[in-house]
Design an enzyme around this catalytic site. Structure first.
Site, PDB file in Angstrom:
ATOM      1  N   HIS A   1       0.848  -1.200   0.000  1.00 61.10           N
ATOM      2  CA  HIS A   1       0.000   0.000   0.000  1.00 61.10           C
ATOM      3  C   HIS A   1       0.876   1.240   0.000  1.00 61.10           C
ATOM      4  O   HIS A   1       2.091   1.155   0.150  1.00 61.10           O
ATOM      5  CB  HIS A   1      -0.950   0.024   1.212  1.00 61.10           C
ATOM      6  CG  HIS A   1      -0.257   0.126   2.553  1.00 61.10           C
ATOM      7  ND1 HIS A   1       0.054  -0.980   3.319  1.00 61.10           N
ATOM      8  CD2 HIS A   1       0.180   1.196   3.256  1.00 61.10           C
ATOM      9  CE1 HIS A   1       0.634  -0.587   4.449  1.00 61.10           C
ATOM     10  NE2 HIS A   1       0.740   0.733   4.434  1.00 61.10           N
TER      11      HIS A   1
ATOM     12  N   HIS B   1      -6.211  -1.651   4.434  1.00 57.91           N
ATOM     13  CA  HIS B   1      -5.984  -0.486   3.567  1.00 57.91           C
ATOM     14  C   HIS B   1      -5.113  -0.841   2.377  1.00 57.91           C
ATOM     15  O   HIS B   1      -4.152  -1.585   2.490  1.00 57.91           O
ATOM     16  CB  HIS B   1      -5.441   0.731   4.313  1.00 57.91           C
ATOM     17  CG  HIS B   1      -4.124   0.538   4.996  1.00 57.91           C
ATOM     18  ND1 HIS B   1      -3.830  -0.521   5.796  1.00 57.91           N
ATOM     19  CD2 HIS B   1      -3.009   1.311   4.991  1.00 57.91           C
ATOM     20  CE1 HIS B   1      -2.595  -0.401   6.266  1.00 57.91           C
ATOM     21  NE2 HIS B   1      -2.077   0.693   5.792  1.00 57.91           N
TER      22      HIS B   1
ATOM     23  N   HIS C   1       4.809   7.126   2.700  1.00 56.44           N
ATOM     24  CA  HIS C   1       5.548   5.859   2.585  1.00 56.44           C
ATOM     25  C   HIS C   1       4.896   4.918   1.587  1.00 56.44           C
ATOM     26  O   HIS C   1       3.706   4.964   1.339  1.00 56.44           O
ATOM     27  CB  HIS C   1       5.713   5.153   3.931  1.00 56.44           C
ATOM     28  CG  HIS C   1       4.438   4.629   4.555  1.00 56.44           C
ATOM     29  ND1 HIS C   1       3.688   5.350   5.456  1.00 56.44           N
ATOM     30  CD2 HIS C   1       3.793   3.439   4.439  1.00 56.44           C
ATOM     31  CE1 HIS C   1       2.650   4.623   5.863  1.00 56.44           C
ATOM     32  NE2 HIS C   1       2.677   3.462   5.256  1.00 56.44           N
TER      33      HIS C   1
ATOM     34  N   HIS D   1       1.096  -0.166  15.038  1.00 50.53           N
ATOM     35  CA  HIS D   1       0.118   0.906  14.838  1.00 50.53           C
ATOM     36  C   HIS D   1      -1.181   0.540  15.560  1.00 50.53           C
ATOM     37  O   HIS D   1      -1.584  -0.632  15.542  1.00 50.53           O
ATOM     38  CB  HIS D   1      -0.279   1.012  13.363  1.00 50.53           C
ATOM     39  CG  HIS D   1       0.782   1.447  12.434  1.00 50.53           C
ATOM     40  ND1 HIS D   1       1.493   2.598  12.580  1.00 50.53           N
ATOM     41  CD2 HIS D   1       1.239   0.875  11.297  1.00 50.53           C
ATOM     42  CE1 HIS D   1       2.332   2.719  11.575  1.00 50.53           C
ATOM     43  NE2 HIS D   1       2.214   1.687  10.784  1.00 50.53           N
TER      44      HIS D   1
ATOM     45  N   TYR E   1       9.040   1.916  10.199  1.00 56.13           N
ATOM     46  CA  TYR E   1       9.213   2.939   9.164  1.00 56.13           C
ATOM     47  C   TYR E   1      10.688   3.274   9.085  1.00 56.13           C
ATOM     48  O   TYR E   1      11.331   3.500  10.115  1.00 56.13           O
ATOM     49  CB  TYR E   1       8.488   4.226   9.545  1.00 56.13           C
ATOM     50  CG  TYR E   1       6.997   4.229   9.396  1.00 56.13           C
ATOM     51  CD1 TYR E   1       6.355   3.771   8.262  1.00 56.13           C
ATOM     52  CD2 TYR E   1       6.219   4.775  10.414  1.00 56.13           C
ATOM     53  CE1 TYR E   1       4.981   3.831   8.141  1.00 56.13           C
ATOM     54  CE2 TYR E   1       4.836   4.835  10.302  1.00 56.13           C
ATOM     55  CZ  TYR E   1       4.229   4.359   9.160  1.00 56.13           C
ATOM     56  OH  TYR E   1       2.872   4.427   9.056  1.00 56.13           O
TER      57      TYR E   1
ATOM     58  N   GLU F   1       7.921   1.333   4.512  1.00 57.27           N
ATOM     59  CA  GLU F   1       7.467   0.570   5.677  1.00 57.27           C
ATOM     60  C   GLU F   1       7.659  -0.912   5.391  1.00 57.27           C
ATOM     61  O   GLU F   1       7.418  -1.373   4.277  1.00 57.27           O
ATOM     62  CB  GLU F   1       5.980   0.869   5.921  1.00 57.27           C
ATOM     63  CG  GLU F   1       5.341   0.039   7.027  1.00 57.27           C
ATOM     64  CD  GLU F   1       3.872   0.397   7.283  1.00 57.27           C
ATOM     65  OE1 GLU F   1       3.138   0.660   6.315  1.00 57.27           O
ATOM     66  OE2 GLU F   1       3.476   0.400   8.462  1.00 57.27           O
TER      67      GLU F   1
HETATM   68  C1  M3P Z   1       0.119   2.367   8.463  1.00 55.43           C
HETATM   69  C2  M3P Z   1      -0.143   0.982   8.207  1.00 55.43           C
HETATM   70  C3  M3P Z   1      -1.109   5.910  11.337  1.00 55.43           C
HETATM   71  C4  M3P Z   1      -0.932   4.592  10.926  1.00 55.43           C
HETATM   72  C5  M3P Z   1      -0.469   4.269   9.786  1.00 55.43           C
HETATM   73  C6  M3P Z   1      -0.571   2.934   9.419  1.00 55.43           C
HETATM   74  C7  M3P Z   1      -1.350   6.985  10.397  1.00 55.43           C
HETATM   75  O1  M3P Z   1       1.030   2.966   7.763  1.00 55.43           O
HETATM   76  O2  M3P Z   1       0.409   0.439   7.305  1.00 55.43           O
HETATM   77  O3  M3P Z   1      -0.952   0.387   8.922  1.00 55.43           O
HETATM   78  O4  M3P Z   1      -1.116   6.139  12.485  1.00 55.43           O
HETATM   79 FE    FE Z   2       1.474   1.858   6.075  1.00 51.87          FE
END
Ligand code: M3P
Ligand code: FE
Length: 309
Positions: free
Chosen positions: A154, A201, A216, A248, A257, A267
């Site tokens: 993603h 996502h 990312h 997360h 990251y 990531e």
């Molecule tokens: C990701 C992911 C935030 C989380 C980001 C999440 C904006 O990048 O791949 O789950 O807190």
């Molecule tokens: Fe992500």
């Protein structure tokens, strides 16, 4: 696959300040497979379990960042329908001929109100994952080279007008919002995490004043052990880590990251969950967003909010 026929993220094309160094990084440290180079000097890669010819493409440039992000759609009829649906919605589109990208069919490109170039395409050569379709093993040798994510998973992109951009993805392209983040004090949405598939996502967008920014590109691993192994390899190769290994709160992935040598964040993650299409979206308040970003510490890392290419 979304009801619209959008199947999955298909390719990201990212700019590098030093192409040779970047090829070494993405091939030998991240462990993607190099699958080709084109006349424009672009270098093509894929993760070991991807079957299409390419998913991550880099080129030499003076400035780091994202050229475009593409989604594969079901077939050519779907591509043509989505092109006219976009235009009917007031989004200008452009056709890029087949063969402009290696082993890739015609692409329909549009610019989002957040200033990003997105593409749809229906055809890309299936090259397989190095294992037979009859009685395959669990993984090929390529799965041991470097960090070795199995796919490009993603993108998270920063830019203005995320609410309008979300409308295009949900109303025209059939994505659904799985999680979103409210602005400070309950102000208009600051971020949308959207899916066109079984995943939590496939594309995330965050409100930001400057258009067209890359936060990312994410590469998926299949276990937390492999995320920790990725951290070891980042340490060994002096890869600058931004955040993690941690989890997360938003979408529940376990993650690191880090930055490539050109300053593009990437990531490596695993986990997350698989939302059914009828699930209600999850909301994060700005006040709790620190935990959304880094669940154990709740720290609202300044770099996450401000460092983009
Ligand atoms: C990701 C992911 C935030 C989380 C980001 C999440 C904006 O990048 O791949 O789950 O807190
Ligand atoms: Fe992500």
């Amino acid at each position: 696959m979304a009801m619209s026929g959008v199947m999955r993220p298909g390719h990201a094309c990212v700019r590098m300040l030093d192409l040779d160094e970047a090829v070494h990084f993405y091939r030998d440290v991240l462990g993607l497979q190099e699958t080709g180079r084109d006349k424009q000097g672009r270098v093509y890669f894929k993760g070991w379990d991807e079957r299409d010819h390419n998913s991550f493409v880099i080129r030499q440039a003076d400035k780091a960042g994202l050229d475009f992000f593409g989604f594969r759609v079901l077939d050519v009829a779907t591509l043509n329908k989505l092109d006219s649906d976009l235009r009917a919605f007031g989004v200008a589109t452009e056709r890029i001929p087949a063969g402009d990208m290696l082993e890739t069919g015609e692409r329909v490109r549009f610019e989002s109100p957040s200033g990003h170039l997105y593409e749809l395409y229906a055809e890309k050569t299936h090259v397989g994952n190095g294992m037979p379709l009859v009685n395959p093993g669990p993984w090929p040798d390529a799965a041991e080279h470097g960090i070795a994510p199995f796919r490009m998973d993603h993108a998270l992109l920063y830019g203005p007008n995320v609410a309008k951009t979300k409308e295009i993805f949900t109303q025209v392209l059939g994505f659904r919002v799985v999680e979103y983040v409210e602005g400070p004090g309950g102000a208009g949405p600051a971020a949308f995490f959207m899916s066109c598939s079984h995943k939590a996502h496939d594309l995330a967008i965050v409100e930001y004043p400057e258009p067209g920014k890359l936060h990312h590109i994410s590469f998926r691993l299949d276990s937390w052990e492999k995320v920790l192994r990725a951290a070891d390899l980042m340490g060994r190769n002096k890869v600058p880590i931004d955040i993690g290994p941690t989890r997360h709160g938003v979408t529940r992935g376990t993650t690191i990251y880090a930055w490539d040598r050109s300053g593009n964040r990437f990531e490596t993650f695993c986990g997350s969950y698989e939302p059914y299409p009828d699930w209600q979206p999850i909301k994060w308040t700005w006040e709790e967003f620190g935990h959304g970003l880094d669940y154990p510490t709740g720290k609202l890392h300044e770099t996450f909010l401000s460092v983009v290419t």
